[in-house]
Design a protein around this motif. Structure first.
Motif, PDB file in Angstrom:
ATOM      1  N   GLY A 151       1.066  -1.204   0.044  1.00  0.00           N
ATOM      2  CA  GLY A 151      -0.101  -0.095   0.202  1.00  0.00           C
ATOM      3  C   GLY A 151       0.998   1.251   0.033  1.00  0.00           C
ATOM      4  O   GLY A 151       0.606   2.331  -0.695  1.00  0.00           O
ATOM      5  N   THR A 152       1.780   1.249   0.985  1.00  0.00           N
ATOM      6  CA  THR A 152       2.676   2.409   0.949  1.00  0.00           C
ATOM      7  C   THR A 152       3.581   2.468  -0.248  1.00  0.00           C
ATOM      8  O   THR A 152       3.561   3.706  -0.811  1.00  0.00           O
ATOM      9  N   CYS A 153       3.856   1.481  -0.833  1.00  0.00           N
ATOM     10  CA  CYS A 153       4.742   1.382  -2.099  1.00  0.00           C
ATOM     11  C   CYS A 153       3.755   2.149  -3.228  1.00  0.00           C
ATOM     12  O   CYS A 153       4.362   3.046  -4.142  1.00  0.00           O
ATOM     13  N   CYS A 154       2.476   1.741  -3.403  1.00  0.00           N
ATOM     14  CA  CYS A 154       1.735   2.369  -4.499  1.00  0.00           C
ATOM     15  C   CYS A 154       1.575   3.775  -4.367  1.00  0.00           C
ATOM     16  O   CYS A 154       1.728   4.539  -5.230  1.00  0.00           O
ATOM     17  N   TYR A 155       1.510   4.253  -2.768  1.00  0.00           N
ATOM     18  CA  TYR A 155       1.366   5.704  -2.581  1.00  0.00           C
ATOM     19  C   TYR A 155       2.514   6.314  -3.182  1.00  0.00           C
ATOM     20  O   TYR A 155       2.684   7.347  -3.701  1.00  0.00           O
ATOM     21  N   ALA A 156       3.712   5.715  -2.468  1.00  0.00           N
ATOM     22  CA  ALA A 156       5.050   6.313  -3.057  1.00  0.00           C
ATOM     23  C   ALA A 156       5.249   6.448  -4.638  1.00  0.00           C
ATOM     24  O   ALA A 156       6.001   7.308  -5.092  1.00  0.00           O
ATOM     25  N   LEU A 157       4.656   5.542  -5.237  1.00  0.00           N
ATOM     26  CA  LEU A 157       4.868   5.481  -6.823  1.00  0.00           C
ATOM     27  C   LEU A 157       3.897   6.502  -7.444  1.00  0.00           C
ATOM     28  O   LEU A 157       4.430   7.409  -8.234  1.00  0.00           O
ATOM     29  N   TRP A 158       2.776   6.701  -7.192  1.00  0.00           N
ATOM     30  CA  TRP A 158       1.901   7.356  -7.777  1.00  0.00           C
ATOM     31  C   TRP A 158       1.471   8.893  -7.046  1.00  0.00           C
ATOM     32  O   TRP A 158       1.139   9.917  -7.652  1.00  0.00           O
ATOM     33  N   CYS A 159       1.622   9.091  -5.745  1.00  0.00           N
ATOM     34  CA  CYS A 159       1.526  10.150  -4.935  1.00  0.00           C
ATOM     35  C   CYS A 159       2.538  10.369  -3.720  1.00  0.00           C
ATOM     36  O   CYS A 159       2.282  10.119  -2.731  1.00  0.00           O
ATOM     37  N   PRO A 160       3.694  10.583  -4.287  1.00  0.00           N
ATOM     38  CA  PRO A 160       5.070  10.592  -3.437  1.00  0.00           C
ATOM     39  C   PRO A 160       5.010  11.560  -2.432  1.00  0.00           C
ATOM     40  O   PRO A 160       5.358  11.593  -1.278  1.00  0.00           O
ATOM     41  N   CYS A 161       4.083  12.800  -2.679  1.00  0.00           N
ATOM     42  CA  CYS A 161       4.158  13.737  -1.839  1.00  0.00           C
ATOM     43  C   CYS A 161       3.410  13.647  -0.575  1.00  0.00           C
ATOM     44  O   CYS A 161       3.608  13.892   0.587  1.00  0.00           O
ATOM     45  N   ILE A 162       2.386  12.551  -0.610  1.00  0.00           N
ATOM     46  CA  ILE A 162       1.610  12.137   0.515  1.00  0.00           C
ATOM     47  C   ILE A 162       2.378  11.387   1.484  1.00  0.00           C
ATOM     48  O   ILE A 162       2.428  11.588   2.684  1.00  0.00           O
ATOM     49  N   VAL A 163       3.058  10.505   0.766  1.00  0.00           N
ATOM     50  CA  VAL A 163       4.052   9.593   1.575  1.00  0.00           C
ATOM     51  C   VAL A 163       5.104  10.624   2.486  1.00  0.00           C
ATOM     52  O   VAL A 163       5.294  10.388   3.471  1.00  0.00           O
ATOM     53  N   HIS A 164       5.754  11.353   1.654  1.00  0.00           N
ATOM     54  CA  HIS A 164       6.617  12.172   2.242  1.00  0.00           C
ATOM     55  C   HIS A 164       6.156  13.138   3.327  1.00  0.00           C
ATOM     56  O   HIS A 164       6.469  13.293   4.620  1.00  0.00           O
ATOM     57  N   GLY A 165       4.849  13.589   3.123  1.00  0.00           N
ATOM     58  CA  GLY A 165       4.082  14.480   4.117  1.00  0.00           C
ATOM     59  C   GLY A 165       3.810  13.564   5.251  1.00  0.00           C
ATOM     60  O   GLY A 165       4.035  14.059   6.425  1.00  0.00           O
TER      61      GLY A 165
ATOM     62  N   ASP B 172       1.833   9.717  16.062  1.00  0.00           N
ATOM     63  CA  ASP B 172       0.892  10.689  15.783  1.00  0.00           C
ATOM     64  C   ASP B 172      -0.297   9.846  15.807  1.00  0.00           C
ATOM     65  O   ASP B 172      -0.518   8.840  15.114  1.00  0.00           O
ATOM     66  N   PRO B 173      -1.572  10.345  16.407  1.00  0.00           N
ATOM     67  CA  PRO B 173      -2.619   9.514  16.519  1.00  0.00           C
ATOM     68  C   PRO B 173      -3.319   9.559  15.051  1.00  0.00           C
ATOM     69  O   PRO B 173      -4.150   8.722  14.836  1.00  0.00           O
ATOM     70  N   ASP B 174      -2.715  10.513  14.198  1.00  0.00           N
ATOM     71  CA  ASP B 174      -3.560  10.543  12.934  1.00  0.00           C
ATOM     72  C   ASP B 174      -2.756   9.804  11.824  1.00  0.00           C
ATOM     73  O   ASP B 174      -3.094   9.768  10.667  1.00  0.00           O
ATOM     74  N   GLY B 175      -1.726   9.534  12.310  1.00  0.00           N
ATOM     75  CA  GLY B 175      -0.649   8.759  11.202  1.00  0.00           C
ATOM     76  C   GLY B 175      -0.173   9.660  10.418  1.00  0.00           C
ATOM     77  O   GLY B 175       0.373   9.173   9.409  1.00  0.00           O
ATOM     78  N   GLY B 176      -0.248  10.954  10.385  1.00  0.00           N
ATOM     79  CA  GLY B 176       0.324  11.760   9.584  1.00  0.00           C
ATOM     80  C   GLY B 176      -0.775  12.361   8.852  1.00  0.00           C
ATOM     81  O   GLY B 176      -1.398  11.561   8.135  1.00  0.00           O
ATOM     82  N   SER B 177      -0.553  13.586   8.644  1.00  0.00           N
ATOM     83  CA  SER B 177      -1.650  14.366   7.709  1.00  0.00           C
ATOM     84  C   SER B 177      -1.101  14.195   6.167  1.00  0.00           C
ATOM     85  O   SER B 177       0.285  14.504   5.926  1.00  0.00           O
ATOM     86  N   CYS B 178      -2.155  13.990   5.162  1.00  0.00           N
ATOM     87  CA  CYS B 178      -1.609  13.767   3.919  1.00  0.00           C
ATOM     88  C   CYS B 178      -1.399  15.143   3.318  1.00  0.00           C
ATOM     89  O   CYS B 178      -0.989  15.318   2.264  1.00  0.00           O
ATOM     90  N   CYS B 179      -1.953  16.068   3.788  1.00  0.00           N
ATOM     91  CA  CYS B 179      -2.075  17.811   3.269  1.00  0.00           C
ATOM     92  C   CYS B 179      -1.339  18.632   3.946  1.00  0.00           C
ATOM     93  O   CYS B 179      -1.939  19.526   4.287  1.00  0.00           O
ATOM     94  N   SER B 180      -0.043  18.277   4.553  1.00  0.00           N
ATOM     95  CA  SER B 180       0.647  19.082   5.379  1.00  0.00           C
ATOM     96  C   SER B 180       1.557  19.927   4.493  1.00  0.00           C
ATOM     97  O   SER B 180       1.618  20.038   3.407  1.00  0.00           O
TER      98      SER B 180
END
Length: 142
Positions: free
Chosen positions: A35-49, A65-73
């Motif tokens: 799952g993380t790999c797919c995000y990293a391939l297609w939406c790397p900004c989300i994984v980085h954030g 982090d109780p939210d697991g990290g925000s994707c729109c930081s």
């Protein structure tokens, strides 16, 4: 290495004579976290954030982090902006260095830069999995 409630070496990697260790997961082991790999391939900004926010929360609050990290930081948007001109690897390189520092992982800036530039998705997954090990050591599910 158990520090403030979290285990920074949850995979019990051996330490060298300088007190450093290897990454808990290999750079090419990114497909083990599909799952993380797919995000990293297609939406790397989300994984980085998410990586950046999760690491900051562990550093600042000594808890996951109780939210697991925000994707729109801000880190996500910065990565997105820099990727439009091919420079997002710079942010990844910096975050990789911070991660190495927190977990006492051997290596240096040159290796961080090469991993971030040449294997960006794998770098993002490797950093994410290292953070995840500490988060799991708190006994909570992440």
């Amino acid at each position: 290495m158990q520090v403030a409630g979290g285990n920074r070496n949850a995979a019990n990697k051996p330490l060298d004579s300088n007190g450093k260790r290897e990454w808990s997961n290999g750079l090419c082991g990114c497909f083990e976290a599909c799952g993380t790999c797919c995000y990293a391939l297609w939406c790397p900004c989300i994984v980085h954030g998410k990586n950046k926010q999760r690491l900051a929360h562990l550093s600042d609050k000594n808890s996951p982090d109780p939210d697991g990290g925000s994707c729109c930081s801000g880190s996500c948007w910065g990565h997105c902006l820099l990727s439009s001109c091919g420079l997002s690897f710079i942010l990844q390189c910096m975050n990789r260095g911070e991660t190495r520092g927190r977990y006492g992982i051997e290596g240096g800036g040159c290796g961080d830069c090469c991993a971030s530039l040449c294997c960006a998705p794998c770098d993002l997954v490797q950093v994410s999995r290292e953070i995840e090990l500490e988060e799991k050591s708190f006994g909570q599910r992440y």
